[in-house]
Design a protein around this motif. Structure first.
Motif, PDB file in Angstrom:
ATOM      1  N   GLY A 104       0.833  -1.212   0.000  1.00 37.13           N
ATOM      2  CA  GLY A 104       0.000   0.000   0.000  1.00 37.13           C
ATOM      3  C   GLY A 104       0.857   1.247   0.000  1.00 37.13           C
ATOM      4  N   ASN A 105       0.747   2.021   1.065  1.00 34.75           N
ATOM      5  CA  ASN A 105       1.505   3.276   1.127  1.00 34.75           C
ATOM      6  C   ASN A 105       2.845   3.100   1.842  1.00 34.75           C
ATOM      7  OD1 ASN A 105       0.380   2.846   3.663  1.00 34.75           O
ATOM      8  ND2 ASN A 105       0.360   5.037   4.151  1.00 34.75           N
ATOM      9  N   ARG A 106       3.239   1.838   2.068  1.00 35.01           N
ATOM     10  CA  ARG A 106       4.496   1.569   2.782  1.00 35.01           C
ATOM     11  C   ARG A 106       5.491   0.881   1.858  1.00 35.01           C
ATOM     12  NH1 ARG A 106       3.981   0.982   8.479  1.00 35.01           N
ATOM     13  NH2 ARG A 106       5.231  -0.909   8.390  1.00 35.01           N
ATOM     14  N   LEU A 107       6.653   1.502   1.719  1.00 34.88           N
ATOM     15  CA  LEU A 107       7.727   0.910   0.913  1.00 34.88           C
ATOM     16  C   LEU A 107       8.766   0.316   1.858  1.00 34.88           C
ATOM     17  CD1 LEU A 107       8.297   3.775  -1.712  1.00 34.88           C
ATOM     18  CD2 LEU A 107       6.805   1.763  -1.921  1.00 34.88           C
ATOM     19  N   HIS A 108       8.925  -0.998   1.784  1.00 37.92           N
ATOM     20  CA  HIS A 108       9.972  -1.649   2.576  1.00 37.92           C
ATOM     21  C   HIS A 108      11.269  -1.584   1.784  1.00 37.92           C
ATOM     22  CE1 HIS A 108       7.327  -3.575   5.659  1.00 37.92           C
ATOM     23  NE2 HIS A 108       6.431  -3.289   4.733  1.00 37.92           N
ATOM     24  N   VAL A 109      12.283  -1.024   2.393  1.00 36.33           N
ATOM     25  CA  VAL A 109      13.524  -0.761   1.660  1.00 36.33           C
ATOM     26  C   VAL A 109      14.745  -1.199   2.471  1.00 36.33           C
ATOM     27  CG1 VAL A 109      12.512   1.195   0.410  1.00 36.33           C
ATOM     28  CG2 VAL A 109      13.727   1.604   2.571  1.00 36.33           C
ATOM     29  N   ARG A 110      15.855  -1.360   1.753  1.00 39.93           N
ATOM     30  CA  ARG A 110      17.139  -1.681   2.380  1.00 39.93           C
ATOM     31  C   ARG A 110      18.118  -0.548   2.068  1.00 39.93           C
ATOM     32  NH1 ARG A 110      17.905  -6.396   0.099  1.00 39.93           N
ATOM     33  NH2 ARG A 110      16.955  -7.523   1.819  1.00 39.93           N
ATOM     34  N   GLY A 111      18.920  -0.194   3.073  1.00 37.76           N
ATOM     35  CA  GLY A 111      19.922   0.843   2.847  1.00 37.76           C
ATOM     36  C   GLY A 111      19.589   2.140   3.546  1.00 37.76           C
ATOM     37  N   VAL A 112      18.752   2.030   4.567  1.00 43.03           N
ATOM     38  CA  VAL A 112      18.326   3.224   5.301  1.00 43.03           C
ATOM     39  C   VAL A 112      19.481   3.775   6.141  1.00 43.03           C
ATOM     40  CG1 VAL A 112      16.915   3.874   7.284  1.00 43.03           C
ATOM     41  CG2 VAL A 112      15.876   2.657   5.353  1.00 43.03           C
ATOM     42  N   ASP A 113      19.716   5.075   6.054  1.00 47.28           N
ATOM     43  CA  ASP A 113      20.679   5.722   6.953  1.00 47.28           C
ATOM     44  C   ASP A 113      20.030   6.930   7.640  1.00 47.28           C
ATOM     45  OD1 ASP A 113      20.542   7.458   4.819  1.00 47.28           O
ATOM     46  OD2 ASP A 113      22.693   7.628   4.530  1.00 47.28           O
ATOM     47  N   MET A 114      18.703   6.949   7.641  1.00 50.15           N
ATOM     48  CA  MET A 114      17.983   8.055   8.282  1.00 50.15           C
ATOM     49  C   MET A 114      17.487   7.606   9.657  1.00 50.15           C
ATOM     50  SD  MET A 114      17.067   7.162   5.047  1.00 50.15           S
ATOM     51  CE  MET A 114      15.966   7.550   3.690  1.00 50.15           C
ATOM     52  N   LEU A 115      17.232   8.600  10.493  1.00 46.75           N
ATOM     53  CA  LEU A 115      16.667   8.329  11.816  1.00 46.75           C
ATOM     54  C   LEU A 115      15.170   8.057  11.703  1.00 46.75           C
ATOM     55  CD1 LEU A 115      18.349  11.072  14.037  1.00 46.75           C
ATOM     56  CD2 LEU A 115      19.089   8.723  13.590  1.00 46.75           C
ATOM     57  N   ASP A 116      14.645   7.376  12.686  1.00 45.28           N
ATOM     58  CA  ASP A 116      13.206   7.137  12.767  1.00 45.28           C
ATOM     59  C   ASP A 116      12.463   8.473  12.807  1.00 45.28           C
ATOM     60  OD1 ASP A 116      11.045   5.205  13.044  1.00 45.28           O
ATOM     61  OD2 ASP A 116      10.754   6.083  15.028  1.00 45.28           O
ATOM     62  N   GLY A 117      11.439   8.574  12.000  1.00 41.21           N
ATOM     63  CA  GLY A 117      10.632   9.798  11.993  1.00 41.21           C
ATOM     64  C   GLY A 117      11.107  10.861  11.018  1.00 41.21           C
ATOM     65  N   THR A 118      12.182  10.576  10.276  1.00 36.39           N
ATOM     66  CA  THR A 118      12.713  11.574   9.333  1.00 36.39           C
ATOM     67  C   THR A 118      11.669  11.921   8.266  1.00 36.39           C
ATOM     68  OG1 THR A 118      15.016  10.920   9.616  1.00 36.39           O
ATOM     69  CG2 THR A 118      14.443  11.915   7.509  1.00 36.39           C
ATOM     70  N   PRO A 119      11.442  13.207   8.034  1.00 39.51           N
ATOM     71  CA  PRO A 119      10.471  13.618   7.009  1.00 39.51           C
ATOM     72  C   PRO A 119      11.018  13.361   5.597  1.00 39.51           C
ATOM     73  CG  PRO A 119      10.998  15.430   8.552  1.00 39.51           C
ATOM     74  CD  PRO A 119      12.009  14.348   8.768  1.00 39.51           C
ATOM     75  N   ILE A 120      10.186  12.773   4.760  1.00 38.94           N
ATOM     76  CA  ILE A 120      10.540  12.492   3.356  1.00 38.94           C
ATOM     77  C   ILE A 120       9.950  13.594   2.471  1.00 38.94           C
ATOM     78  CG2 ILE A 120      10.238  10.866   1.433  1.00 38.94           C
ATOM     79  CD1 ILE A 120       9.814   8.671   3.615  1.00 38.94           C
ATOM     80  N   LEU A 121      10.793  14.164   1.623  1.00 37.72           N
ATOM     81  CA  LEU A 121      10.306  15.201   0.708  1.00 37.72           C
ATOM     82  C   LEU A 121       9.893  14.622  -0.639  1.00 37.72           C
ATOM     83  CD1 LEU A 121      12.843  18.120   1.303  1.00 37.72           C
ATOM     84  CD2 LEU A 121      10.540  17.833   2.255  1.00 37.72           C
TER      85      LEU A 121
END
Lengths: 148, 148
Positions: A104-121
């Motif tokens: 749905g509206n959730r993309l499961h991804v690998r390679g995250v280097d952001m903190l939890d809650g980081t706003p996506i532009l």
């Protein structure tokens, strides 16, 4: 001045920058979720076909910027536009992630280097690469060579 | 909401979007200049060592967004986050350019697809590529195959 409104937020296991791998040769294999606001879900149509995505996000915990800084990978200062420093005049981060699956509206991804809650532009498809033999990597290649 | 202030502006031969190459296999070889505000020039220190740069910029001429759109390369609609459409909720463009040379606060680059006067939000070094054999390019690969 331009006003930017986030299209979603990152779900990540990282809650503090000290937990994010840094320095020469650091690799990002952490899995996470890009949770897009439901009002924008239709914009994800057909994204499943892409293996890799660009994610543009905000360094929302950072205050101020520094035009020169010494990266974790080196002991010499470099200009902010020649590094991935978070202390940028325009505090936008750019990460390439591998898309594992969409729910749905959730993309499961690998390679995250952001903190939890980081706003996506923004999210964009990764379409092509610069061939490795055409890339020059400036101070980073030099710093890596010195540490060998 | 996040407020973003440009760090500079693009000098480009393109003054209208109709002049920018579009569609399947369009290549961007146009030269242009990224003119960084003099107050940020120090942030360019050591950027000369990199062959390629990411440029983040604003689609400042665009009003509104569309979650589904048919790209110039295809005759079917796709989600905005699966395309490079300018009609984005957060109207940020991302272009990879080749750095030809630096003159003070001016970066001469190849691969410009922005209009003259486009506001630049950020510049980052291009550090590594996803190997071609690991890339899947979704609807774009399908559209290209149909046109062969």
């Amino acid at each position: 001045m331009f006003e930017m409104q986030p299209v979603g937020f990152v779900k990540s296991a990282y809650t503090d920058t000290s937990q994010v791998p840094k320095g020469c040769g650091a690799t990002h294999q952490a899995e996470g979720v890009l949770e897009i606001k439901s009002e924008f879900e239709k914009g994800l149509t057909d994204i499943e076909g892409f293996s890799h995505l660009f994610v543009l996000w905000v360094f929302d915990k950072v205050e101020g910027y520094s035009l020169l800084g010494t990266p974790p990978c080196d002991n010499r200062p470099h200009g902010v536009f020649a590094t991935r420093s978070p202390f940028r005049p325009c505090p936008i981060g750019l990460t390439v992630v591998e898309l594992i699956r969409r729910e749905g509206n959730r993309l499961h991804v690998r390679g995250v280097d952001m903190l939890d809650g980081t706003p996506i532009l923004d999210i964009k498809p990764y379409l092509s690469s610069i061939p490795e033999d055409k890339l020059r990597r400036g101070w980073l290649a030099e710093a890596e060579a010195r540490q060998k």
